[in-house]
Design a protein around this motif. Structure first.
Motif, PDB file in Angstrom:
ATOM      1  N   ARG A 100       6.720 -46.078  77.436  1.00  0.00           N
ATOM      2  CA  ARG A 100       5.715 -45.276  78.145  1.00  0.00           C
ATOM      3  C   ARG A 100       6.106 -45.109  79.604  1.00  0.00           C
ATOM      4  NH1 ARG A 100       0.360 -44.770  76.044  1.00  0.00           N
ATOM      5  NH2 ARG A 100       0.498 -45.098  73.809  1.00  0.00           N
ATOM      6  N   LYS A 141      -3.963 -49.972  77.558  1.00  0.00           N
ATOM      7  CA  LYS A 141      -2.775 -49.155  77.372  1.00  0.00           C
ATOM      8  C   LYS A 141      -2.528 -48.356  78.640  1.00  0.00           C
ATOM      9  CE  LYS A 141      -2.228 -47.518  73.309  1.00  0.00           C
ATOM     10  NZ  LYS A 141      -2.440 -46.716  72.110  1.00  0.00           N
ATOM     11  N   LYS A 302      -9.319 -50.053  63.039  1.00  0.00           N
ATOM     12  CA  LYS A 302      -9.182 -50.381  64.465  1.00  0.00           C
ATOM     13  C   LYS A 302     -10.513 -50.961  64.907  1.00  0.00           C
ATOM     14  CE  LYS A 302      -8.649 -48.517  69.104  1.00  0.00           C
ATOM     15  NZ  LYS A 302      -8.307 -47.399  69.974  1.00  0.00           N
ATOM     16  N   GLU A 308      -2.324 -45.470  67.170  1.00  0.00           N
ATOM     17  CA  GLU A 308      -0.881 -45.258  67.271  1.00  0.00           C
ATOM     18  C   GLU A 308      -0.170 -46.591  67.088  1.00  0.00           C
ATOM     19  OE1 GLU A 308       0.082 -42.230  67.520  1.00  0.00           O
ATOM     20  OE2 GLU A 308      -1.701 -41.202  68.254  1.00  0.00           O
TER      21      GLU A 308
END
Ligand code: XMP
Length: 310
Positions: A100, A141, A302, A308
């Motif tokens: 990322r 994230k 989740k 993802e």
């Protein structure tokens, strides 16, 4: 919320901030950047320079399709081929956060710094929404488009100021604004697609070959599940191989995971109970991709899984 009023206020704000200068923005075709592009174009017209950065991480045919749909709305978008630059930056990296980071850095420090300098713009308009900020600040994230909230002084580091007109909205609010702006249903009803794009769906190193595999698998899954009404569906390439048999020969092949979820806001999710027959069809098409010999369906909710894989 009065979305019409929100639109007017933001148009006014963008006009005030940009004055008679030039601003740039990056369009990915997702609902956030699409709404931002239309809002900003209404505010400053052709003094908005919109770019689609082809980072090689997009889905089949996506770069050209997005550029065309905006051209049809009278908004010019320049397609920038940065594929090599992104692939080079991602070379040898397997760690999710490092990936990322490499994408963010290539995007803002290299590609966009260059574009901003060439265009003479002092401002980058950005489609950050509230959820991006919250998830990044909470350390869940590092979202692709978060800069200032991480303490990055964009003016000092990249040489431009960032404006975020959508940062008080969540996804449902952005969709309402998209409808008010008259954007086509394909835009406001589009399934979520992450900022790091297909790189979020490759466990391990991102290479041209591995991107090719996950891109084909994605097209198969999206083709089959397009009308399913599910919240999101995707294909993931694992960083592992499995023994298989093809044409009577042993084959050590790639493994694709198919994920399809029910959710309202992606904060929690459950796997969709897809008909067996449809799962078989998807599996068959996926193992027809050269080099892929296994296809799995992910049943994990989740939490504990995320949507993802990276
Ligand atoms: P996760 O994987 O965190 O995903 O359960 C939740 C939702 O957010 C999308 N997603 C992203 N969107 N930039 C984005 O714009 C990102 O870095 C990113 N990561 C995940 C994901 O597709 C799901 O809808």
């Amino acid at each position: 919320m009065d979305y019409q009023r929100f639109i007017e206020e933001q148009i006014g704000e963008i006009k005030k901030e940009i004055g008679d200068g030039v601003a740039v923005n990056a369009l990915s075709g997702g609902v956030d950047s699409s709404v931002l592009t239309v809002l900003a174009h209404r505010a400053i017209g052709d003094r908005l320079k919109t770019y689609f950065i082809d980072n090689d991480l997009m889905r089949e045919g996506e770069p050209r399709a997005v550029v065309k749909s905006f051209a049809d709305m009278g908004i010019p978008v320049q397609l920038v081929d940065s594929r090599r630059e992104f692939l080079d930056a991602l070379k040898g990296i397997s760690d999710p956060e490092e990936k990322r980071h490499a994408i963010t850095d290539t995007f803002y420090k290299r590609v966009f710094s260059r574009i901003v300098k060439e265009s003479g713009a002092g401002v980058l308009l950005h489609g950050t929404i509230l959820t991006d900020i919250e998830e990044t600040v909470a350390g869940i994230k590092r979202q692709h488009n978060i800069l200032e909230q991480l303490g990055i002084d964009t003016e000092k580091e990249y040489g431009y100021r960032v404006l975020e007109p959508l940062k008080t909205l969540r996804k449902d609010g952005v969709r309402e604004v998209a409808k008010e702006l008259g954007l086509p249903m394909e835009v406001w009803n589009r399934i979520p697609f992450p900022g790091p794009a297909l790189a979020a769906r490759i466990v391990g190193e991102v290479t041209e070959e591995r991107l090719g595999i996950v891109r084909r698998a994605t097209a198969i899954v999206e083709g089959e599940l397009g009308g399913s009404g599910a919240f999101q569906y995707l294909a993931v390439l694992l960083n592992d191989k499995a023994t298989g048999i093809r044409d009577n020969r042993r084959e050590f092949g790639h493994i694709i995971v198919v994920r399809c979820i029910e959710s309202t806001d992606a904060r929690t999710a459950t796997a969709t109970e897809l008909p067996w027959e449809r799962l078989h069809r998807i599996c068959q098409a996926i193992v027809d991709i050269p080099g892929v010999n296994r296809c799995l369906y992910d049943l994990t909710p989740k939490p504990p899984a995320t949507v993802e894989y990276v």
